[in-house]
Design a protein around this motif. Structure first.
Motif, short mmCIF file in Angstrom:
data_model
loop_
_atom_site.label_atom_id
_atom_site.label_comp_id
_atom_site.label_asym_id
_atom_site.label_seq_id
_atom_site.Cartn_x
_atom_site.Cartn_y
_atom_site.Cartn_z
N GLN A 1 0.82 -1.06 -0.08
CA GLN A 1 -0.19 -0.03 0.19
C GLN A 1 0.97 1.50 0.04
O GLN A 1 0.65 2.16 -0.72
CB GLN A 1 -0.74 0.10 1.38
N ARG B 1 0.80 3.77 -2.97
CA ARG B 1 0.12 5.39 -3.09
C ARG B 1 1.19 6.11 -3.42
O ARG B 1 0.57 7.16 -4.20
CB ARG B 1 0.20 5.66 -1.27
N ARG C 1 -0.08 8.14 -7.17
CA ARG C 1 0.21 9.91 -6.93
C ARG C 1 1.12 10.38 -8.16
O ARG C 1 0.55 11.50 -8.75
CB ARG C 1 0.67 10.14 -5.77
#
Ligand SMILES: Nc1ncnc2c1ncn2[C@@H]1O[C@H](COP(=O)(O)OP(=O)(O)O)[C@@H](O)[C@H]1O
Ligand SMILES: [Mg+2]
Length: 300
Positions: A212, A216, A220
């Motif tokens: 995770q 992330r 992004r």
């Protein structure tokens, strides 16, 4: 048992060569194991993945593309012999360099030849393609253990592979270095797909958490597809196997790490074959050469 060569005109020989052609129609899958940071378990993942794939009936080659210490040869106690540099110079065949490892995995040991693959002359390149083409084995998979960092050779081998497995563990430098490698391969070389493998996890959740964290930052800042391909727990059996110069999947097949490696081997088999995948191992060398050319254009 001595094997008797078949006369080339016999029906059996024709059948064998027909079968070989049929098998060759399937592409050799090339999986690069990489990480950014060193010491996260790349070599152990490469060795155990290769042996687990061989245990499941695949014909496997393992290429050690890391010149650092404590690599495949040390891990499996392999004898020193001629290396890729000798093949590039035309002094011996690839067959003479390849070492038979556990479960009949063919191993190409690390050597200075690995670095030289980034800067071959057209003659050397053609010779190497021929050397790979003449290797008399029908491979299903080639696993490439790459070096740490983002050197030319890491980029080259990652781009030449069809699948990139990024090994990562729960330390900030490991996650940031994995991200840096993904970013470089994506931004500068257009690589889209990365398989993430958390290693040495201490709890059931840790693998998910590491994934995770990486997902992330990738979501992004980059337009890449990453997936979690498995989780390998921290397991003392890995270290015990290393001390015995054996792979954990062979030495302790019931251990948690061995089970995770076997699961990973099963899952790689289900990954869709990319559209551009070609049949022969020569194409791996071809892609290496192309990647080297692209590198040379980028950094004149
Ligand atoms: N799942 C694991 N559990 C316990 N120790 C591990 C595990 N994976 C790797 N190790 C240990 O971590 C160290 C680094 O592993 P190695 O495969 O050499 O990393 P790299 O190739 O990324 O430098 C070795 O001592 C190895 O025994
Ligand atoms: Mg290593």
């Amino acid at each position: 048992m001595r094997s008797v060569p078949l006369a080339s005109s016999s029906p059996l020989a024709e059948q064998a060569s027909g079968l070989r052609r049929l098998r060759r129609a399937r592409p050799v899958r090339v999986l690069a194991v990489t990480s950014g940071k060193g010491g996260v378990g790349k070599t152990n993942v490469s060795v155990n993945l290769a042996i687990a794939l061989a245990q499941s009936g695949k014909s496997v080659m393992l290429m050690d593309a890391d010149l650092g210490l404590a690599n495949v040869d040390v891990l499996l106690g392999l004898p020193a012999g001629p290396n890729l540099a000798h093949v590039i110079d035309g002094r011996c065949s690839l067959e003479e360099v390849v070492v038979r490892g556990p479960r009949d995995v063919r191993i190409i040991p690390a050597a200075s030849g690995v670095q030289r693959m980034a800067s071959l002359t057209p003659q050397q390149h053609a010779g190497l393609i021929r050397a790979f083409g003449e290797l008399g084995v029908d491979l299903d998979v080639m696993v490439v253990d790459t070096a740490a960092g983002v050197s030319d050779s890491v980029v080259l081998f990652s781009l030449a592979a069809q699948e990139i497995i990024v090994v990562v563990c729960d330390e900030p430098p490991s996650i940031t270095d994995a991200y840096a490698l993904i970013k470089l391969l994506h931004r500068d070389y257009g690589q889209q797909r990365f398989h993430i493998l958390p290693n040495m996890t201490r709890t059931a959740r840790e693998g998910q958490d590491i994934f995770q964290k990486l997902a992330r930052v990738c979501d992004r800042f980059l337009d890449v597809a990453i997936d979690l391909v498995g989780v390998v727990p921290y397991d003392e059996h890995v270290r015990r196997a290393v001390r015995r110069q054996l792979a954990v999947v062979d030495a302790y097949p019931q251990s948690a790490a061995a089970v995770a490696f076997k699961k990973l081997a099963c899952s790689t088999d289900k990954w869709p074959v990319p559209d551009h995948a070609r049949g022969h191992l020569e194409f791996f060398v071809e892609r290496l050469f192309q990647a080297g050319q692209r590198g040379a254009e980028d950094y004149p």
